[in-house]
Design a protein around this motif. Structure first.
Motif, PDB file in Angstrom:
ATOM      1  N   TYR A  58       6.037   1.423   1.978  1.00  0.00           N
ATOM      2  CA  TYR A  58       7.067   2.458   2.159  1.00  0.00           C
ATOM      3  C   TYR A  58       6.526   3.786   1.644  1.00  0.00           C
ATOM      4  N   TRP A  59       7.152   4.863   2.095  1.00  0.00           N
ATOM      5  CA  TRP A  59       6.766   6.210   1.683  1.00  0.00           C
ATOM      6  C   TRP A  59       7.268   6.494   0.269  1.00  0.00           C
ATOM      7  N   SER A  71      11.099   7.809  -4.156  1.00  0.00           N
ATOM      8  CA  SER A  71      10.459   6.675  -3.493  1.00  0.00           C
ATOM      9  C   SER A  71      11.453   5.934  -2.609  1.00  0.00           C
ATOM     10  N   SER A 103      12.340   5.148   5.433  1.00  0.00           N
ATOM     11  CA  SER A 103      10.943   4.755   5.633  1.00  0.00           C
ATOM     12  C   SER A 103      10.887   3.588   6.602  1.00  0.00           C
ATOM     13  N   TYR A 105       7.877   1.105   8.480  1.00  0.00           N
ATOM     14  CA  TYR A 105       6.483   0.693   8.636  1.00  0.00           C
ATOM     15  C   TYR A 105       6.420  -0.425   9.672  1.00  0.00           C
ATOM     16  N   ALA A 124       3.371   4.261  10.133  1.00  0.00           N
ATOM     17  CA  ALA A 124       4.426   4.607   9.177  1.00  0.00           C
ATOM     18  C   ALA A 124       5.175   5.847   9.643  1.00  0.00           C
ATOM     19  N   LEU A 126       8.324   8.502   8.261  1.00  0.00           N
ATOM     20  CA  LEU A 126       9.284   8.984   7.267  1.00  0.00           C
ATOM     21  C   LEU A 126      10.300   9.856   7.986  1.00  0.00           C
ATOM     22  N   VAL A 145       3.205  13.690  -0.307  1.00  0.00           N
ATOM     23  CA  VAL A 145       3.996  12.689   0.413  1.00  0.00           C
ATOM     24  C   VAL A 145       3.059  11.558   0.810  1.00  0.00           C
ATOM     25  N   GLU A 146       3.164  10.448   0.089  1.00  0.00           N
ATOM     26  CA  GLU A 146       2.156   9.395   0.119  1.00  0.00           C
ATOM     27  C   GLU A 146       2.592   8.225   0.997  1.00  0.00           C
ATOM     28  N   PHE A 147       1.690   7.778   1.872  1.00  0.00           N
ATOM     29  CA  PHE A 147       1.978   6.627   2.725  1.00  0.00           C
ATOM     30  C   PHE A 147       1.090   5.426   2.426  1.00  0.00           C
ATOM     31  N   GLY A 234      -2.046  10.759   1.470  1.00  0.00           N
ATOM     32  CA  GLY A 234      -0.779  11.391   1.782  1.00  0.00           C
ATOM     33  C   GLY A 234      -0.958  12.707   2.497  1.00  0.00           C
TER      34      GLY A 234
END
Length: 463
Positions: A58-59, A71, A103, A105, A124, A126, A145-147, A234
């Motif tokens: 999840y993002w 999160s 989120s 995926y 993914a 968002l 913003v991390e995937f 990200g």
């Protein structure tokens, strides 16, 4: 393993947000709470991902990702999409607590005969719904913003009897390959790594080596954690300084592939890589057990290249001229080296050694022990004072990620105005439970200049 290997994949859903993927009855991957807690990349290898540091599906934001709004770790659901002997596809959906981000995926697991590796291909998305807003905290070292966050199993361990795996990360950007050595210093090569579609990120070199290949059309900003050599992938959405509000409706998409390469392929990559520039390491002060006199660098300890940590300079917050922190090679108490701070405004700057305690692979601290820190200080035209301090975190007393839950013990006296070298000490009370993490702080409050030398945590002072 033969290139003609034929997998027999199946998915067993074990909960609303959990599943186990099997290959011919053997566990291939496991998802719990929408986190990949177990994963193989070769049919006969050990796990490359473990529950020690799972990979979220999840993002999230890198900054303060434990916060429920940062999160998409809430309202988690997993849906099987397709099961065939040669591939398994499933969908993961979740949100943050307020529902301001959604989120999604889509993960496909199959086996590549060409690579002789399992492949995890992830798309993914968002989504920020209409009328919703999401505040993004800036992060100067990689995309906020991390995937994807991948920590290969045992790349770092606090158990001194267990060997660390993988000696370096390698980045393949089109036709060039860059080496990022595994050490604990915050060097620029670990930050803001630009990855375009088709670029690859490797951990090398063991018999089985993980690779993340970016498939996104947008530029990815990656970074390597100097603590335990996991990598964060990200998108940068802020200017690195100020927060940014993302307003709905809008969508952000990313795609990547996780797979493995064998030892021969790893050797070929290493041979093609350009050699890293290690000159900057010589100017970074390192913390050593015993007396710290700041004359040596990590390059002087090749046998401890993966084990030593740095003194980190934290300048005080100010709107004026930025504070200066450096190793002074001409001024010292017992030699010609010391740590130097110059503040130009009424702020507090500090040199901090944060990697002390069992959380960093050092022996546990005895229960009810006391810690004693000593140092020599020298000042010039200081409007406030220079002092030393011990900051520590005890388990069960708040969050290790929140510095307000740490205890701070400051030396009773400090130096102001202009003074020659003087010795100071600070001693903690009896510590129970014993701290997991200890920080040593050399501080200057107010404008002026200060030098610190012969710094030593004198072990444990009994009861």
């Amino acid at each position: 393993m033969s290139a003609n290997y034929q997998p027999r994949l199946s998915l067993e859903q074990t909960g609303a947000d959990s599943a186990i993927i099997h290959d011919s009855g053997r566990k291939l991957a496991e998802i719990r709470a929408l986190c990949l807690v177990y994963a193989l990349i070769h049919p006969q290898s050990s796990e490359i991902i473990s529950a020690t540091v799972p990979m979220p599906l999840y993002w999230r934001q890198y900054a303060n990702h434990q916060h429920p709004e940062q999160s998409a770790a809430y309202n988690r659901r997993l849906f099987p999409v397709r099961q065939q002997p040669d591939e398994v596809v499933f969908h993961c959906e979740s949100s943050n607590r307020s529902g301001s981000i959604i989120s999604r995926y889509l993960l496909k697991i199959d086996y590549s005969s060409e690579r002789e590796s399992y492949e995890y291909e992830i798309s993914a998305e968002l989504s920020i719904p209409p009328g919703k807003k999401w505040s993004v905290t800036p992060n100067p070292v990689h995309g906020e913003v991390e995937f994807c966050n991948l920590w290969p199993n045992d790349v770092f361990t606090v158990n001194p009897s267990v060997a660390k795996k993988f000696q370096a990360c390698y980045v393949q950007q089109r036709d060039r390959i860059l080496k990022i050595p595994h050490h604990h210093l915050e060097t620029p090569d670990k930050n803001n790594i630009r990855l375009e579609e088709g670029d690859k990120f490797f951990w090398l070199a063991e018999e089985c080596n993980p690779v993340v290949e970016t498939l996104s059309g947008e530029v990815v900003s990656a970074g390597v954690c100097a603590y335990m050599w996991d990598a964060h992938f990200g998108y940068r959405v802020t200017d690195g300084i100020s927060p940014k509000i993302l307003a709905g409706p809008q969508k952000i998409r990313a795609a990547f592939r996780l797979f493995g390469v064998d030892a021969d392929s790893a050797t070929a990559i290493i041979d093609r890589a350009s050699k890293p520039d290690l000159t900057l390491i010589g100017n970074i002060p390192i913390y050593v057990n015993g007396l710290n006199t700041f004359g040596a660098s990590l390059l002087d300890f090749p046998e401890k290249f993966h084990d030593l940590w740095e003194w980190k300079f934290e300048p005080g917050a100010t709107t004026g001229k930025k504070a200066v922190g450096k190793v002074d090679r001409q001024t010292g108490f017992s030699d010609q080296n010391s740590l130097f701070i110059e503040n130009f405004t009424d702020s507090t700057s500090a040199w901090i050694a944060t990697a002390i305690g069992p959380a960093y692979g050092q022996p546990p601290i005895s229960d009810r022990a006391r810690l004693k820190l000593t140092a020599a200080l020298k000042t010039e035209q200081v409007s406030g004072k220079a002092d030393i301090a011990i900051r520590y975190f005890q388990p069960g007393k708040g969050s290790v990620f929140d510095l307000s839950d740490y205890q701070l013990i400051v030396s009773k006296n400090g130096l102001n105005t202009t003074h020659p070298w003087s010795k100071f000490e600070v001693i903690t009370p009896r510590l129970s439970p014993p701290p997991e993490r200890v920080h040593l702080m050399l501080r200057l409050s107010g404008a002026g200049r200060a030098w610190f030398d012969d710094v030593e945590l004198n072990g444990l002072v009994s009861g």
